[in-house]
Design a protein around this motif. Structure first.
Motif, PDB file in Angstrom:
ATOM      1  N   ILE A 245       0.843  -1.207   0.000  1.00 25.52           N
ATOM      2  CA  ILE A 245       0.000   0.000   0.000  1.00 25.52           C
ATOM      3  C   ILE A 245       0.875   1.253   0.000  1.00 25.52           C
ATOM      4  O   ILE A 245       0.614   2.219  -0.738  1.00 25.52           O
ATOM      5  CB  ILE A 245      -0.943  -0.009   1.217  1.00 25.52           C
ATOM      6  N   SER A 246       1.918   1.241   0.812  1.00 20.44           N
ATOM      7  CA  SER A 246       2.796   2.404   0.928  1.00 20.44           C
ATOM      8  C   SER A 246       3.558   2.662  -0.367  1.00 20.44           C
ATOM      9  O   SER A 246       3.723   3.820  -0.784  1.00 20.44           O
ATOM     10  CB  SER A 246       3.779   2.219   2.089  1.00 20.44           C
ATOM     11  N   VAL A 247       4.027   1.606  -1.015  1.00 14.30           N
ATOM     12  CA  VAL A 247       4.746   1.759  -2.287  1.00 14.30           C
ATOM     13  C   VAL A 247       3.806   2.328  -3.345  1.00 14.30           C
ATOM     14  O   VAL A 247       4.183   3.221  -4.123  1.00 14.30           O
ATOM     15  CB  VAL A 247       5.339   0.415  -2.744  1.00 14.30           C
ATOM     16  N   PHE A 248       2.565   1.827  -3.376  1.00 16.61           N
ATOM     17  CA  PHE A 248       1.589   2.342  -4.326  1.00 16.61           C
ATOM     18  C   PHE A 248       1.307   3.820  -4.051  1.00 16.61           C
ATOM     19  O   PHE A 248       1.236   4.640  -4.980  1.00 16.61           O
ATOM     20  CB  PHE A 248       0.289   1.537  -4.242  1.00 16.61           C
ATOM     21  N   ALA A 249       1.160   4.165  -2.775  1.00 18.37           N
ATOM     22  CA  ALA A 249       0.950   5.569  -2.392  1.00 18.37           C
ATOM     23  C   ALA A 249       2.141   6.424  -2.801  1.00 18.37           C
ATOM     24  O   ALA A 249       1.984   7.553  -3.284  1.00 18.37           O
ATOM     25  CB  ALA A 249       0.721   5.671  -0.884  1.00 18.37           C
ATOM     26  N   LEU A 250       3.336   5.894  -2.619  1.00 22.09           N
ATOM     27  CA  LEU A 250       4.555   6.618  -2.980  1.00 22.09           C
ATOM     28  C   LEU A 250       4.617   6.864  -4.484  1.00 22.09           C
ATOM     29  O   LEU A 250       4.982   7.960  -4.929  1.00 22.09           O
ATOM     30  CB  LEU A 250       5.774   5.823  -2.517  1.00 22.09           C
TER      31      LEU A 250
ATOM     32  N   VAL B 274       0.408   7.672   5.520  1.00 23.81           N
ATOM     33  CA  VAL B 274      -0.250   6.475   4.985  1.00 23.81           C
ATOM     34  C   VAL B 274       0.055   5.245   5.843  1.00 23.81           C
ATOM     35  O   VAL B 274      -0.867   4.627   6.387  1.00 23.81           O
ATOM     36  CB  VAL B 274       0.138   6.237   3.507  1.00 23.81           C
ATOM     37  N   PRO B 275       1.336   4.846   6.022  1.00 23.42           N
ATOM     38  CA  PRO B 275       1.588   3.694   6.897  1.00 23.42           C
ATOM     39  C   PRO B 275       1.238   3.959   8.355  1.00 23.42           C
ATOM     40  O   PRO B 275       0.772   3.062   9.067  1.00 23.42           O
ATOM     41  CB  PRO B 275       3.092   3.423   6.724  1.00 23.42           C
ATOM     42  N   PHE B 276       1.438   5.202   8.811  1.00 23.53           N
ATOM     43  CA  PHE B 276       1.107   5.521  10.196  1.00 23.53           C
ATOM     44  C   PHE B 276      -0.384   5.349  10.453  1.00 23.53           C
ATOM     45  O   PHE B 276      -0.789   4.935  11.548  1.00 23.53           O
ATOM     46  CB  PHE B 276       1.536   6.954  10.535  1.00 23.53           C
TER      47      PHE B 276
END
Length: 581
Positions: free
Chosen positions: A21-26, A107-109
């Motif tokens: 999810i974080s990589v996609f958000a990035l 996002v990850p937080f």
């Protein structure tokens, strides 16, 4: 480090999911950063205040000319200095990375905060919603403090809940740790975004109501208040000067329109995001009129109703942790809309970012409570699809297409055929355009916009006589300036100033380029023109006096108009004068 390794070993699937999810958000945010273009007006303000010789100059400039607290600008000042070692400090993308990092980390937080306070499903829902949110994406990549404040507000909300729970449970060690974390995150938020003191105030009220040890709460927030005194002085001085300027920007140019509620809901819950104020000039064009059209049902109505259903489900769950987590943020939103409605403050979607992550996590918690898991999963997939239709569209606001200040200025400088040592004067927001003019030009420091809207008094002697300069206020300005506005001769003060900084030093053949905004294009709203008439009249009069003075001492060789079809408020008239004797 060992704890982190153990977590990964024990939660491999969870870690892999959040990493994905974080990589996609990035990736989405990097695409937005790549297409961000030149700095917008507000972004150049960030650069202007941060690009000073010293930390003292940054704070001094903010105190005199602005109303924002200094943390973000101080950090950007050092960020520029550090990257200047590699010749990259003033690169637009590099500067934007300062706010990019904390805003992305939200996002990850959000997953771990949702999981810790509620359940794992809440974390997954929340992190995905923030990952694809055009609202969050846009402010992750903007050179402003909003994305950073968004992150600090998320931390503050989490530490607040944990602190209150530790106080109520008499857990002394956890209480001390969370107290420290809460004070630091609250101070970081306060020194980043001045209006956050309202959020912290509501947090304090909620703490008083929910805590069993009210004396401890008072001590904690008193400590925060003590460390915030310098920031409060700066913010109060700026707001006072701002509100008492000759033309109050917030009152006269930002009347509230109730239809803004539509923009707010769309920005929060759909992909139809607007970085707009409550008086958006073409508000009627962005408020959806036929909400029951098939396209609008899927892209607007469905995601709004779906998220509101999750929000209400969470609210009616009567979860005490949720109430504690939500109330400061919700109270802050009510405060903003209330005061905007009565014309006491302007309201822009970004001003509500402090509450955004909390609202999203609340909706996510509501989704996790629905019993029909298959239905919720299906609806959530449809929600993702709906938002993505906007995120990946060619006209997406999150993948920004900002004002092209650099190319815009280059176009008229090329037509003016400027040379090294020529002079240039902007009669509106010149300090922003200055970033994109060649360093070998002589920039004339005269900012009518700052004087009229922000109360920057160093320009008063350049424009007004002594009897006006000492007595003028916002209330008496129309009466005191009526004679000045009706005069048809050039202002002697402006003439004296231009002699001192320009005319007396110009050599034969040197040019002076005057850039005057097209007043008719700045705002095509009749209502807003009536509210802001004094501002437009004064700006027109000062610009006219500058041109009359230049005609007296120099020869007008060229004049032309630059049109910006995307943003008509950028339209300008260019006058090129030359020293001919």
């Amino acid at each position: 480090m060992d704890a982190f390794r153990n977590y990964i070993q024990n939660n491999k699937k969870e870690f892999a999911a959040i990493l994905t999810i974080s990589v996609f958000a990035l990736i989405l945010r990097l695409i937005s950063l790549l297409y961000a273009g030149d700095l917008s007006t507000d972004e150049i303000y960030s650069y202007y205040f941060s690009d000073k010789n010293s930390l003292f100059d940054v704070v001094k400039s903010l105190y005199i000319e602005d109303l924002h607290t200094p943390l973000y600008f101080i950090l950007l000042h050092f960020w520029i200095k550090i990257f200047n070692i590699f010749g990259l400090g003033e690169n637009d993308a590099v500067m934007r990375l300062l706010g990019f990092i904390p805003a992305f980390l939200a996002v990850p937080f959000s997953f771990y905060i949702g999981k810790k306070l509620f359940n794992k499903k809440t974390g997954y829902f929340a992190s995905i919603m923030l990952a694809i949110s055009p609202f969050a994406i846009y402010y992750t990549t903007e050179l402003r403090f909003y994305g950073t404040a968004f992150f600090f507000a998320l931390l503050s909300s989490y530490f607040f809940v944990e602190y209150i729970n530790s106080v109520n449970n008499n857990e002394n060690t956890r209480q001390k740790n969370y107290k420290t974390a809460l004070v630091i995150s609250n101070l970081a938020l306060l020194y980043t975004f001045n209006i956050s003191f309202v959020f912290i105030f509501f947090q304090f009220l909620c703490a008083i109501i929910a805590s069993k040890n009210k004396a401890e709460i008072i001590k904690t927030y008193a400590l925060t208040g003590l460390f915030y005194i310098p920031g409060f002085i700066m913010a109060f001085h700026g707001i006072f000067a701002y509100k008492n300027a000759i033309c109050s920007f917030a009152r006269d140019i930002f009347p509230y329109k109730p239809a803004f509620l539509s923009i707010f809901l769309q920005s929060y819950f759909t992909g139809h995001f607007f970085y707009a104020s409550n008086n958006l000039y073409d508000l009627n064009n962005v408020v959806v009129k036929n909400i029951f059209a098939i396209k609008c049902l899927f892209l607007i109505l469905f995601p709004v109703v779906f998220c509101l259903a999750g929000f209400l489900k969470a609210l009616f769950s009567k979860n005490k942790t949720l109430i504690l987590f939500l109330m400061p943020a919700l109270s802050f939103l009510v405060f903003e809309f209330f005061f905007a409605h009565f014309g006491m403050m302007s309201l822009i979607a970004r001003y509500t970012l402090i509450s955004y992550s909390v609202i999203i996590i609340t909706c996510a918690y509501g989704f996790s409570l629905f019993k029909n898991k298959k239905l919720i999963f299906t609806l959530f997939l449809l929600f993702i699809t709906s938002v993505s239709c906007f995120v990946f569209s060619k006209d997406a606001n999150a993948i920004k297409k900002q004002e092209k200040f650099g190319s815009y200025i280059s176009s008229f400088l090329d037509r003016a055929e400027i040379k090294r040592g020529d002079y240039i004067l902007f009669t509106s927001i010149g300090k922003l355009y200055k970033r994109y003019i060649p360093k070998n030009l002589n920039y004339i420091d005269l900012e009518p916009t700052d004087m009229l809207l922000n109360g920057v008094k160093k320009y008063y002697p350049v424009v007004f006589d002594k009897n006006i300069e000492d007595k003028i206020t916002q209330k008496n300005a129309p009466q005191m300036l009526s004679g000045y506005l009706n005069s048809n001769y050039a202002n002697k003060n402006i003439e004296t100033y231009l002699k001192e900084v320009c005319f007396n030093y110009m050599q034969k053949g040197q040019k002076l380029i005057i850039i005057v905004p097209d007043i008719n294009a700045i705002n095509d709203s009749k209502a807003n023109k009536e509210k802001a008439s004094l501002y437009y009249l004064l700006l027109s009069k000062i610009s006219s006096d500058i041109l009359l003075t230049c005609q007296k001492h120099l020869k007008l060789t060229t004049q032309f108009t630059i049109r910006d079809n995307v943003r008509p408020q950028n339209d300008a008239m260019i006058y090129v004068f030359e020293k001919s004797f």
